[in-house]
Design a protein around this motif. Structure first.
Motif, mmCIF file in Angstrom:
data_model
loop_
_atom_site.group_PDB
_atom_site.id
_atom_site.type_symbol
_atom_site.label_atom_id
_atom_site.label_comp_id
_atom_site.label_asym_id
_atom_site.label_seq_id
_atom_site.Cartn_x
_atom_site.Cartn_y
_atom_site.Cartn_z
ATOM 1 N N VAL A 139 0.862 -1.173 0.000
ATOM 2 C CA VAL A 139 0.000 0.000 0.000
ATOM 3 C C VAL A 139 0.898 1.222 0.000
ATOM 4 N N GLN A 140 0.635 2.124 -0.910
ATOM 5 C CA GLN A 140 1.368 3.388 -0.947
ATOM 6 C C GLN A 140 0.472 4.486 -0.406
ATOM 7 N N LEU A 141 1.037 5.299 0.453
ATOM 8 C CA LEU A 141 0.296 6.388 1.091
ATOM 9 C C LEU A 141 1.007 7.707 0.834
ATOM 10 N N VAL A 142 0.241 8.718 0.505
ATOM 11 C CA VAL A 142 0.815 10.043 0.284
ATOM 12 C C VAL A 142 -0.072 11.081 0.950
ATOM 13 N N TYR A 144 0.992 -0.685 12.719
ATOM 14 C CA TYR A 144 0.676 -0.246 11.368
ATOM 15 C C TYR A 144 1.687 -0.804 10.372
ATOM 16 N N ASP A 145 1.170 -1.212 9.221
ATOM 17 C CA ASP A 145 1.992 -1.903 8.239
ATOM 18 C C ASP A 145 2.589 -0.969 7.193
ATOM 19 N N TYR A 146 1.890 0.106 6.910
ATOM 20 C CA TYR A 146 2.323 1.000 5.845
ATOM 21 C C TYR A 146 2.223 2.446 6.317
ATOM 22 N N TRP A 147 3.182 3.246 5.851
ATOM 23 C CA TRP A 147 3.272 4.639 6.276
ATOM 24 C C TRP A 147 3.491 5.550 5.072
ATOM 25 N N GLY A 148 2.923 6.740 5.172
ATOM 26 C CA GLY A 148 3.255 7.781 4.216
ATOM 27 C C GLY A 148 4.466 8.558 4.687
ATOM 28 N N PRO A 149 5.019 9.393 3.829
ATOM 29 C CA PRO A 149 6.215 10.166 4.184
ATOM 30 C C PRO A 149 5.938 11.309 5.146
ATOM 31 N N GLY A 150 4.682 11.719 5.248
ATOM 32 C CA GLY A 150 4.332 12.789 6.164
ATOM 33 C C GLY A 150 4.206 14.139 5.487
ATOM 34 N N THR A 151 3.496 15.024 6.160
ATOM 35 C CA THR A 151 3.341 16.396 5.696
ATOM 36 C C THR A 151 3.549 17.333 6.881
ATOM 37 N N GLN A 152 4.300 18.405 6.643
ATOM 38 C CA GLN A 152 4.657 19.326 7.727
ATOM 39 C C GLN A 152 3.516 20.297 8.004
ATOM 40 N N VAL A 153 3.192 20.423 9.277
ATOM 41 C CA VAL A 153 2.251 21.435 9.741
ATOM 42 C C VAL A 153 3.000 22.348 10.697
ATOM 43 N N THR A 154 2.976 23.628 10.403
ATOM 44 C CA THR A 154 3.636 24.613 11.257
ATOM 45 C C THR A 154 2.609 25.648 11.675
ATOM 46 N N VAL A 155 2.487 25.830 12.980
ATOM 47 C CA VAL A 155 1.514 26.773 13.521
ATOM 48 C C VAL A 155 2.275 27.918 14.166
ATOM 49 N N SER A 156 2.043 29.108 13.669
ATOM 50 C CA SER A 156 2.737 30.286 14.193
ATOM 51 C C SER A 156 1.896 30.949 15.284
#
Length: 123
Positions: free
Chosen positions: A2-5, A110-122
């Protein structure tokens, strides 16, 4: 396999909202429970919540209840994380993950992981 993005991360002011998306490919999406985790610099990975394969049940970390909502659209092979009233301490890389189990609070389930997305809160 499974590919996750993931997508939808970015810079947001405190009090703002974001909706993160995670698109899956490769296997029957509805067979997998989908989890969201986050990891801030210098900190351990933190469980946010998960949703079961049929989308009928969600579980959240106590600290995430009320501001974070997970949903999924199995027709689009997509799971979402709606994050509201964001705070600077929510700054992290947010990742989605898939498990054949019914769901888990623990990242090693968990068997499959996505690379992640950055969340920045100012502030």
């Amino acid at each position: 396999q499974v590919q996750l993005v993931e997508s939808g991360g970015g810079l947001v002011e405190a009090g703002g909202s974001l909706r993160l998306s995670c698109v899956a490919s490769g296997r029957t999406f509805s067979n997998f429970a989908m989890g969201w985790f986050r990891q801030a610099p210098g900190k351990e990975r933190e469980f946010v919540g998960y949703i079961r394969g049929n989308g009928g049940s969600t579980t959240y970390a106590d600290s995430m209840k009320g501001r974070f909502t997970i949903s999924r659209d199995n027709a689009k092979n997509t799971v979402y994380l709606q994050a509201n009233n964001l705070k600077p301490e929510d700054t992290a890389v947010y990742s989605c993950a898939a498990t054949r189990r019914s769901g888990s609070l623990y990242y090693n389930a968990y068997d499959y992981w996505g690379p992640g997305t950055q969340v920045t809160v100012s502030s």
